[in-house]
Design an enzyme around this catalytic site. Sequence first.
Site, PDB file in Angstrom:
ATOM      1  N   GLY A 166      61.839  61.841  48.211  1.00  0.00           N
ATOM      2  CA  GLY A 166      61.797  63.161  48.825  1.00  0.00           C
ATOM      3  C   GLY A 166      60.627  64.025  48.389  1.00  0.00           C
ATOM      4  O   GLY A 166      60.589  65.217  48.719  1.00  0.00           O
TER       5      GLY A 166
ATOM      6  N   GLY B 224      57.478  64.015  49.423  1.00  0.00           N
ATOM      7  CA  GLY B 224      56.699  64.484  50.566  1.00  0.00           C
ATOM      8  C   GLY B 224      57.409  65.571  51.346  1.00  0.00           C
ATOM      9  O   GLY B 224      56.793  66.570  51.750  1.00  0.00           O
ATOM     10  N   CYS B 225      58.700  65.392  51.548  1.00  0.00           N
ATOM     11  CA  CYS B 225      59.499  66.399  52.260  1.00  0.00           C
ATOM     12  C   CYS B 225      59.494  67.708  51.473  1.00  0.00           C
ATOM     13  O   CYS B 225      59.334  68.796  52.039  1.00  0.00           O
ATOM     14  CB  CYS B 225      60.938  65.923  52.416  1.00  0.00           C
ATOM     15  SG  CYS B 225      61.118  64.282  53.134  1.00  0.00           S
TER      16      CYS B 225
ATOM     17  N   LYS C 121      47.429  63.267  49.987  1.00  0.00           N
ATOM     18  CA  LYS C 121      48.264  63.191  48.783  1.00  0.00           C
ATOM     19  C   LYS C 121      48.017  61.864  48.063  1.00  0.00           C
ATOM     20  O   LYS C 121      47.988  60.808  48.700  1.00  0.00           O
ATOM     21  CB  LYS C 121      49.739  63.316  49.157  1.00  0.00           C
ATOM     22  CG  LYS C 121      50.085  64.622  49.869  1.00  0.00           C
ATOM     23  CD  LYS C 121      51.549  64.703  50.227  1.00  0.00           C
ATOM     24  CE  LYS C 121      51.955  63.635  51.218  1.00  0.00           C
ATOM     25  NZ  LYS C 121      53.332  63.829  51.745  1.00  0.00           N
TER      26      LYS C 121
ATOM     27  N   THR D 151      61.396  59.596  42.681  1.00  0.00           N
ATOM     28  CA  THR D 151      60.405  60.266  43.532  1.00  0.00           C
ATOM     29  C   THR D 151      60.862  60.399  44.981  1.00  0.00           C
ATOM     30  O   THR D 151      60.067  60.737  45.851  1.00  0.00           O
ATOM     31  CB  THR D 151      59.085  59.486  43.499  1.00  0.00           C
ATOM     32  OG1 THR D 151      59.320  58.139  43.974  1.00  0.00           O
ATOM     33  CG2 THR D 151      58.508  59.411  42.093  1.00  0.00           C
TER      34      THR D 151
END
Length: 251
Positions: free
Chosen positions: A197, A199-200, A162, A195
């Site tokens: 959260g 990735g979750c 990512k 931003t």
Amino acid sequence: MTVRPPRILAIAGSDSSGGAGIQADIKTITMLGGYAMTAITALTAQNSRGVRAVEACDPDFVAAQMDACMEDIGVDAVKMGMLGSADIAEVVADRLEDLPCPIVFDPVMVATSGSVLADDATVEVFEWLMDLATLTTPNVPELEALGGAAGMSKRGVIYLAKGGDADGPMVEDRLVRPGVEDVVWSEARIVTKHTHGTGCTLSSAIATHLAKGLLLEEAVAQGRRFVREALMNAPGFGQGNGPLGHHAVHL
């Protein structure tokens, strides 16, 4: 006839402010038409400005949560996030060893605010978890900590590198699969401080799409789309890195 939703087990920590962790997982899975179940690995006192305290759960209790879900409701996909301790990571890996469904592993080491969420012993167990996972989703610092592209190549695992933490006006995400040409998504950066959260949310979205039967490349594409819509609809809460607008995404 009622159509049963795909069953997603999210294994992660709780975010008291609702922006990341289990709370982001539940929102994402639900908005995408899945049925969310949880095994909470840790409790955190946090908000948009940082993590104030962390209480890891007892490993046996984490295992009990997983067993309760898997033995009764059943599981179509698993998402792993913050694990809290090496002992928890090991018991989670043991429970997932023979589970015949997609597993998405978000190797959470540091929160968006910069707070460390995984010690060295826990990171060591990541080797086992990456081997079990259908897809591992490291961000820029996590990928570096795992040895970069060279380190991941030696492991022979499938991962999504990512690029949201990199600099520049474009965000590039790269799906890497051994023996297959990389798939790269490159889109204009959404300029926002909200931003918390991401990735979750992405890992839960990918897990949900995999549970629906989408192929990996399409599941990643659709997961990225969900995150971008949630970023653009962030409600503006918090004085720091605020939460996404999961509630406003209708894909």
